[in-house]
Write an enzyme that holds these catalytic residues in place. Structure first.
Site: not given
Ligand SMILES: *[C@@H]1O[C@H](CO)[C@@H](O)[C@H](O)[C@H]1NC(C)=O
Ligand SMILES: *[C@@H]1O[C@H](CO)[C@@H](O)[C@H](O)[C@H]1NC(C)=O
Ligand SMILES: *[C@@H]1O[C@H](CO)[C@@H](O)[C@H](O)[C@H]1NC(C)=O
Ligand SMILES: *[C@@H]1O[C@H](CO)[C@@H](O)[C@H](O)[C@H]1NC(C)=O
Length: 849
Positions: A57, A471
């Protein structure tokens, strides 16, 4: 059907004008392994054994190699084409497997100013030609894991269909992706919107069409396939449509599920059936209910084959695969089963009965019907946390989350892969699921480096690279070629926002976290180069993000927070506000003098000589700058500071009493100082910026007078302004570039150095000086209709007009400043203690006398 002829190739085109000398560099990923981000699509070619692609993405697409590693396909995407790294759909041609198509574009809202494009390749992704679409795509938007919404007709491969977002409907190409037209007969555009109240336009856009599936057996080779199914992100109304006349007319399939959104549709030709996986959200983070339905194409009937029900059904379904070699074998994954773990269901009888990846023995004990193998990315660890799981409590998830992609190799029933929010798992022993109900889950994202890198440091001793990433916290890179064994722990935050080291005690590191809304302290300190950490209890709960600077002796933390302005703390006492600095300040510590910090904001430069307690603006300004990007301090010389801004690059050697504007730079972002070319010399300088109208990455070995460009046509690193840079203080020429979605690259000089491009002159901005004014085009993208290849991609560098208004030269030049050379009109006399020495015909410098 309205025919719309769109722009042809976007890549490449005019010959490269040698605006800046090129220095050949060898670029490689710093190996983190294991991906590091969401993998929304894994697509096998049905006709060529071993051919598969993965799309991401934010980090482009990859091709599978025979040894199970992956190779990136879009590293040539430059600053003007950064949005190509958001791959919303991927199609590999079943007729001519060398053909590859990518639907690229990052956001449909204002975050991405660019329209989407279809990239087409005839050589497996080595080179691409782009066609720009008349609307935006959302490779990093809600629903990006549904698919694939781009498909090649398996009977007539010049025909492609593409399902758009934002209400733009269905599109078709009849010339192998070169031109596209809207299919006006297809009227459903999708009603599902993730969050209508989202004012930034991200979650409030229409997710649109979700997948397309050709029924190959409905047609014959050489003619357009008559029967095509299209899934649409709608609920409460029809969402699966079929044509039997190659797209001329469409009908909603009767008896379909309208409660949920169809995420993936897969045809089993042997069973003449279409399987559809549904969830009650568009994903990738949501899903609390869903279904698996099977449509009998011959009978026109639906059967509900959802593998679980009742309280066991607390998730939607995402990844869906059939085994074409074993009719009736189908697998489906929970999109998000946040606890206790991802569930995968496998049936060998067309969905009549199912077996699971794990089952309860007796609560809370799980029988995990797999062996996990994280040898290629040991940091994935057994306690790797999901992005929502920041509490520090034990996490039972091993197998993943955000599973929208799950594929079985059409040539090998043992070979399967699935993508998660963090990595890719799979194995080559899938048939062991049926034989002994126990398979291997091996992290197989080898070569996929998808991290969003927030910050990098290369301290002068200890490990040469420490990273802050989104993340997964960050890493101490003791090796550049071996995956780390652990990410930052204790405290563990999903995203580390920034790092710094103490100049006089370089094994002392500070990091700050960016757990938005977290009720925890987001500052941690290490005295062993990041191996172990201590919470800084001086930090207030819930203050997050921003930038950090560590004083030279490591006793003071200056923190430009994400939301609470600039704060400072000494000896881990409570942080207090630094009211003399604006909240958007770029900050840095002196690397030698423990009491000195620097900052820049707008056109102002600030210095603190009292451990960051208060700052004063210096008299010299940063030209006409309106925003400062980075403040970078000489690793061993107090008061020698560089500032990058929206108007260029500025250098002071006297703590900001005066600045030199580096000629040629009209804008600069990331900046770093590394090992000098010659022992004892001035550090090598690395800058990302717009230099002589070229947006790229540049190095200077002579304090910014002469520059070479170090990025190349195959390595452009995406968005220049989003990237970070650090340079190795021990190895001359080595630089690390942290990208937003393609991990970390390290570059080393290769081959001989070219003659560098010399700046015409430097402009000295003193207290009374006006700054450099330049009028230059920024990034220029040229468009022609010819087919060009990625390797010829270059920014057009047509004639550059530069007007430089210099102030009256000061009578004496500052330490290490330029004092002569061809075209030099500035001061030729150095300050006391320095003498003007000829370096080369273009450059003389004030060096200690
Ligand atoms: C569609 O999904 C949204 C979000 O889950 C939900 O609020 C809405 O009620 C659903 N609509 C229908 C008609 O089911
Ligand atoms: C589909 O329906 C036809 C006609 O009823 C039946 O013969 C066939 O077995 C069905 N296929 C499957 C896979 O159930
Ligand atoms: C599956 O195999 C692994 C490795 O041999 C073993 O650790 C695990 O316990 C097995 N799972 C079950 C449920 O027996
Ligand atoms: C550090 O800077 C302060 C403020 O300019 C100065 O007073 C002090 O002498 C410096 N310390 C050293 C060790 O040079």
């Amino acid at each position: 059907m309205r025919l719309l002829r769109l722009t042809g190739a976007l890549l490449g085109l005019s010959p490269v004008l040698a605006a800046v000398s090129q220095q050949a560099y060898t670029w490689k990923n710093v190996k983190i392994g294991g991906g590091g981000g969401f993998i929304p699509g894994i697509i096998f070619n049905p006709s060529e054994k071993g051919l598969a692609y993965a799309r991401t993405d934010i980090g482009g697409a990859y091709k599978l190699n025979a040894d199970d590693t992956w190779s990136p396909l879009l590293d040539w995407a430059d600053d003007a084409r950064w949005n190509y790294w958001g791959v919303d759909a991927l199609a590999t041609d079943p007729v001519k497997p060398s053909n590859l198509y990518l639907a690229v574009g990052m956001y449909t809202n204002s975050w991405d100013p660019n329209k989407g494009s279809i990239l087409r390749s005839t050589d497996y992704g080595k080179t691409f030609t782009a066609t720009q679409l008349p609307f935006k795509l959302g490779g990093n938007m809600p629903g990006r894991g549904m698919g694939e919404r781009l498909q090649v007709d398996p009977n007539l491969n010049s025909v492609l269909f593409f399902g758009a977002r934002s209400g733009n409907g269905l599109w078709k190409s009849t010339d192998s992706g070169a031109t596209w037209a809207k299919v006006s007969s297809f009227t459903s555009t999708g009603n599902y919107i993730q969050d209508k109240t989202d004012t930034n336009g991200y979650a409030s856009d229409i997710v649109g069409l979700s997948w397309i599936e050709f029924d190959k057996a409905s047609g014959t080779s050489g003619k357009a396939t008559p029967r095509i199914f299209v899934g649409v992100a709608s609920n409460g109304t029809s969402n699966v449509f079929m044509t039997n006349d190659a797209g001329a007319t469409w009908t909603a399939l009767p008896g379909q599920n309208t409660q949920f959104i169809p995420h993936r549709g897969v045809i089993s030709q042997a069973e003449r059936s279409l399987y559809v996986a549904y969830a009650d959200g568009a994903g990738p983070y949501d899903g609390t209910l869903g279904a698996l339905m099977k449509y009998n194409i011959t009978a026109g009937t639906w059967t509900n084959i959802t593998p679980v029900s009742g309280s066991d059904l607390y998730f939607g379904f995402g990844g869906l695969a059939i085994d074409p070699q074993k009719p009736g074998t189908v697998m489906v994954a929970s999109l998000n089963a946040w606890w206790p773990d991802l569930q995968i269901f496998r049936s060998t009888d067309g969905g009549a009965t199912w077996s699971t990846l794990w089952n309860w023995v007796s609560y809370p004990t799980l029988a995990r019907n797999y062996k996990i193998d994280q040898s290629l990315a040991p940091w994935l660890g057994t306690d790797a946390k999901g992005p929502t799981d920041v509490s520090g409590t034990a996490d039972t998830k091993q197998a993943g989350w955000m599973v929208e992609s799950l594929s079985i190799d059409p040539f090998d029933s043992n070979h399967w892969l699935y993508g998660t929010g963090m990595t890719m798992y799979g194995s080559r022993d899938l048939l062991q699921w049926d034989a002994k109900h126990n398979v291997t889950l091996k992290s197989l994202a080898d070569g996929i480096e998808e991290f969003s890198v927030q910050s990098l440091i290369s301290p002068p001793s200890g490990p040469s690279l420490i990273s802050a990433v989104g993340d997964d916290g960050g890493f101490v890179h003791t090796s550049l070629t071996t995956a780390p064994t652990a990410f930052f722990m204790n405290p563990m935050w999903a995203t580390t926002a920034d790092l710094d080291y103490a100049g006089n005690k370089p094994t002392n590191i500070v990091r700050i976290g960016n757990n938005a809304g977290a009720d925890t302290k987001q500052v941690a300190l290490s005295t062993d180069s990041g191996v172990t950490w201590q919470q800084d209890y001086g930090a207030a709960d819930g203050v997050t993000g921003g930038k950090v600077a560590f004083s030279a002796d490591g006793d003071t933390v200056l923190w430009c927070t994400g939301s609470n302005g600039v704060m400072v703390s000494r000896y881990t006492n409570a942080f207090t506000a630094v009211s003399s600095l604006p909240s958007d300040a770029a900050i840095a510590s002196d690397k030698r003098n423990n009491s000195i910090f620097y900052a820049a904001s707008g056109s102002k430069f600030y210095i603190s000589t009292n451990n960051g307690v208060s700052f004063t603006a210096t008299s010299a300004a940063l030209g006409s700058s309106t925003s400062a990007s980075k403040v970078v301090v000489h690793p061993s010389v107090t008061g020698d500071v560089w500032v990058s801004t929206d108007k260029g690059l500025f250098h002071t050697t006297n703590s900001g009493s005066s600045f030199t504007a580096i000629s040629g730079f009209t804008q600069a972002w990331a900046f770093a100082l590394g090992a000098p070319k010659t022992t004892g010399g001035y550090p090598a300088i690395f800058a990302a910026g717009n230099y002589n109208s070229v947006v790229g990455y540049f190095r200077s070995d002579d304090q910014g007078v002469n520059w070479v460009q170090i990025d190349d046509a195959a390595h452009r690193f995406g968005s220049a302004s989003a990237n970070c840079i650090t340079a190795d203080l021990r190895t001359y020429g080595r630089v690390y570039i942290g990208t937003n979605g393609r991990g970390i690259f390290f570059g080393d000089v290769s081959g001989t150095a070219p003659p560098p491009t010399s700046s015409a002159s430097s402009t000295t901005a003193t207290a009374t000086a006006t700054s450099t004014t330049t009028s230059r085009s920024t990034t220029a993208t040229t468009t022609t209709a010819t087919t060009t290849t990625a390797s010829t991609t270059s920014r057009s560098t047509t004639s550059v007009t530069s007007t430089s208004t210099s102030s009256a030269p000061a009578a004496t030049q500052t330490a290490y400043g330029q004092c002569g050379g061809t075209g030099w009109t500035g001061p030729t006399v150095c300050v006391s203690g320095f003498k003007c020495t000829v370096s080369n015909p273009y450059y003389s410098q004030c060096v200690p006398s």
